[in-house]
Design an enzyme around this catalytic site. Structure first.
Site, PDB file in Angstrom:
ATOM      1  N   CYS A   1     -16.134  21.849  -3.673  1.00  0.00           N
ATOM      2  CA  CYS A   1     -17.114  22.682  -2.958  1.00  0.00           C
ATOM      3  C   CYS A   1     -18.511  22.080  -3.050  1.00  0.00           C
ATOM      4  O   CYS A   1     -19.263  22.086  -2.073  1.00  0.00           O
ATOM      5  CB  CYS A   1     -17.118  24.104  -3.514  1.00  0.00           C
ATOM      6  SG  CYS A   1     -15.643  25.032  -3.038  1.00  0.00           S
TER       7      CYS A   1
ATOM      8  N   CYS B   1     -16.689  24.662  -7.672  1.00  0.00           N
ATOM      9  CA  CYS B   1     -15.880  23.530  -8.118  1.00  0.00           C
ATOM     10  C   CYS B   1     -16.422  22.235  -7.508  1.00  0.00           C
ATOM     11  O   CYS B   1     -17.285  22.257  -6.615  1.00  0.00           O
ATOM     12  CB  CYS B   1     -14.417  23.734  -7.734  1.00  0.00           C
ATOM     13  SG  CYS B   1     -14.045  23.345  -6.013  1.00  0.00           S
TER      14      CYS B   1
ATOM     15  N   GLU C   1      -5.516  31.853  -1.599  1.00  0.00           N
ATOM     16  CA  GLU C   1      -4.518  31.010  -2.272  1.00  0.00           C
ATOM     17  C   GLU C   1      -3.272  30.866  -1.413  1.00  0.00           C
ATOM     18  O   GLU C   1      -3.122  31.527  -0.375  1.00  0.00           O
ATOM     19  CB  GLU C   1      -4.202  31.613  -3.654  1.00  0.00           C
ATOM     20  CG  GLU C   1      -5.441  31.619  -4.527  1.00  0.00           C
ATOM     21  CD  GLU C   1      -5.198  32.047  -5.969  1.00  0.00           C
ATOM     22  OE1 GLU C   1      -4.134  32.619  -6.267  1.00  0.00           O
ATOM     23  OE2 GLU C   1      -6.092  31.801  -6.794  1.00  0.00           O
TER      24      GLU C   1
ATOM     25  N   ASN D   1     -11.765  33.331  -1.836  1.00  0.00           N
ATOM     26  CA  ASN D   1     -10.711  32.343  -2.065  1.00  0.00           C
ATOM     27  C   ASN D   1      -9.399  32.848  -1.465  1.00  0.00           C
ATOM     28  O   ASN D   1      -9.071  34.038  -1.560  1.00  0.00           O
ATOM     29  CB  ASN D   1     -10.563  31.971  -3.548  1.00  0.00           C
ATOM     30  CG  ASN D   1     -10.351  33.149  -4.480  1.00  0.00           C
ATOM     31  OD1 ASN D   1     -10.857  34.238  -4.249  1.00  0.00           O
ATOM     32  ND2 ASN D   1      -9.599  32.923  -5.544  1.00  0.00           N
TER      33      ASN D   1
ATOM     34  N   GLU E   1     -16.365  29.497  -1.474  1.00  0.00           N
ATOM     35  CA  GLU E   1     -17.572  28.825  -1.001  1.00  0.00           C
ATOM     36  C   GLU E   1     -17.302  28.054   0.283  1.00  0.00           C
ATOM     37  O   GLU E   1     -18.065  28.110   1.247  1.00  0.00           O
ATOM     38  CB  GLU E   1     -18.098  27.844  -2.052  1.00  0.00           C
ATOM     39  CG  GLU E   1     -18.518  28.481  -3.368  1.00  0.00           C
ATOM     40  CD  GLU E   1     -17.394  28.531  -4.387  1.00  0.00           C
ATOM     41  OE1 GLU E   1     -16.239  28.827  -4.009  1.00  0.00           O
ATOM     42  OE2 GLU E   1     -17.669  28.273  -5.570  1.00  0.00           O
TER      43      GLU E   1
ATOM     44  N   CYS F   1     -11.228  27.554  -1.513  1.00  0.00           N
ATOM     45  CA  CYS F   1     -12.222  28.286  -2.303  1.00  0.00           C
ATOM     46  C   CYS F   1     -13.108  29.161  -1.417  1.00  0.00           C
ATOM     47  O   CYS F   1     -13.307  28.873  -0.227  1.00  0.00           O
ATOM     48  CB  CYS F   1     -13.127  27.319  -3.051  1.00  0.00           C
ATOM     49  SG  CYS F   1     -12.326  26.400  -4.362  1.00  0.00           S
TER      50      CYS F   1
HETATM   51  N1  THU Z   1     -12.157  29.162  -6.866  1.00  0.00           N
HETATM   52  C1  THU Z   1     -13.090  29.416  -5.908  1.00  0.00           C
HETATM   53  O1  THU Z   1     -12.815  30.115  -4.919  1.00  0.00           O
HETATM   54  N2  THU Z   1     -14.322  28.885  -6.079  1.00  0.00           N
HETATM   55  C2  THU Z   1     -14.708  28.159  -7.173  1.00  0.00           C
HETATM   56  O2  THU Z   1     -15.810  27.649  -7.187  1.00  0.00           O
HETATM   57  C3  THU Z   1     -13.805  28.002  -8.300  1.00  0.00           C
HETATM   58  C4  THU Z   1     -12.386  28.306  -8.007  1.00  0.00           C
HETATM   59  C5  THU Z   1     -10.833  29.769  -6.709  1.00  0.00           C
HETATM   60  C6  THU Z   1      -9.737  28.818  -6.354  1.00  0.00           C
HETATM   61  C7  THU Z   1      -8.520  29.543  -6.887  1.00  0.00           C
HETATM   62  O3  THU Z   1      -8.073  30.454  -5.904  1.00  0.00           O
HETATM   63  C8  THU Z   1      -9.046  30.353  -8.070  1.00  0.00           C
HETATM   64  O4  THU Z   1     -10.453  30.374  -7.931  1.00  0.00           O
HETATM   65  C9  THU Z   1      -8.682  29.772  -9.435  1.00  0.00           C
HETATM   66  O5  THU Z   1      -9.016  28.433  -9.509  1.00  0.00           O
END
Ligand code: THU
Length: 139
Positions: free
Chosen positions: A93, A90, A48, A46, A59, A57
């Site tokens: 994704c 999520c 940000e 991930n 994935e 994300c």
């Molecule tokens: N996140 C992911 O990378 N994958 C997921 O399936 C769930 C959420 C990340 C996004 C964000 O950077 C952090 O987790 C908190 O939501």
């Protein structure tokens, strides 16, 4: 719980290994993902952003890497997050994954040894996929 295969465990290890490279200064929640496609492994984390909605994300990062390398389908996905229980992909994704394999097998892990295995069909039933766009083309 579905049986874990050796390839499942290998993919999970790639996801776990890359997780520390996550860029997550805002949530502090790191996620690593590994995709198996075209006989190769592609990893993602991930990433940000100060404009929170621009976050990507893990994935989707892994899927984009696989597609950019020439893959047209995704054969497996593992995801590992900082949660106690295995981290599930999520909704956004799940939708992106459905584009490349609606029957995808997904291996999920968290901070403990607990591992969860589900198919994308279970996580996103009745996905909107490209077939719907072809149904009434009077073009
Ligand atoms: N996140 C992911 O990378 N994958 C997921 O399936 C769930 C959420 C990340 C996004 C964000 O950077 C952090 O987790 C908190 O939501």
């Amino acid at each position: 719980m579905r049986n874990l295969t050796q390839p499942d465990l290998a993919l999970l290890a790639f996801a776990r290994e890359i997780k520390d490279k996550a860029y997550a200064p805002y949530s502090g929640f790191r996620v690593g993902a590994a995709v198996y496609a075209n006989g190769e492994i592609f990893q993602g984390v991930n990433v940000e952003n100060a404009a929170y909605g621009s976050t990507l994300c893990a994935e989707r990062g892994a899927v984009m890497a696989a597609i950019a390398a020439g893959a047209t389908t995704i054969d497996g996905l593992a995801v590992v997050g900082d949660s106690e229980a295995p981290t599930v992909p999520c909704g956004a994704c799940r939708q992106v994954l459905a584009e490349f394999n609606p029957e995808l097998r997904i291996i999920m892990g968290g901070r403990t040894d607990e591992v969860m295995v589900m198919t994308l069909e279970e996580l996103l039933p009745e996905a909107f996929v490209r077939g719907y766009l072809d149904q009434d083309d009077e073009k």
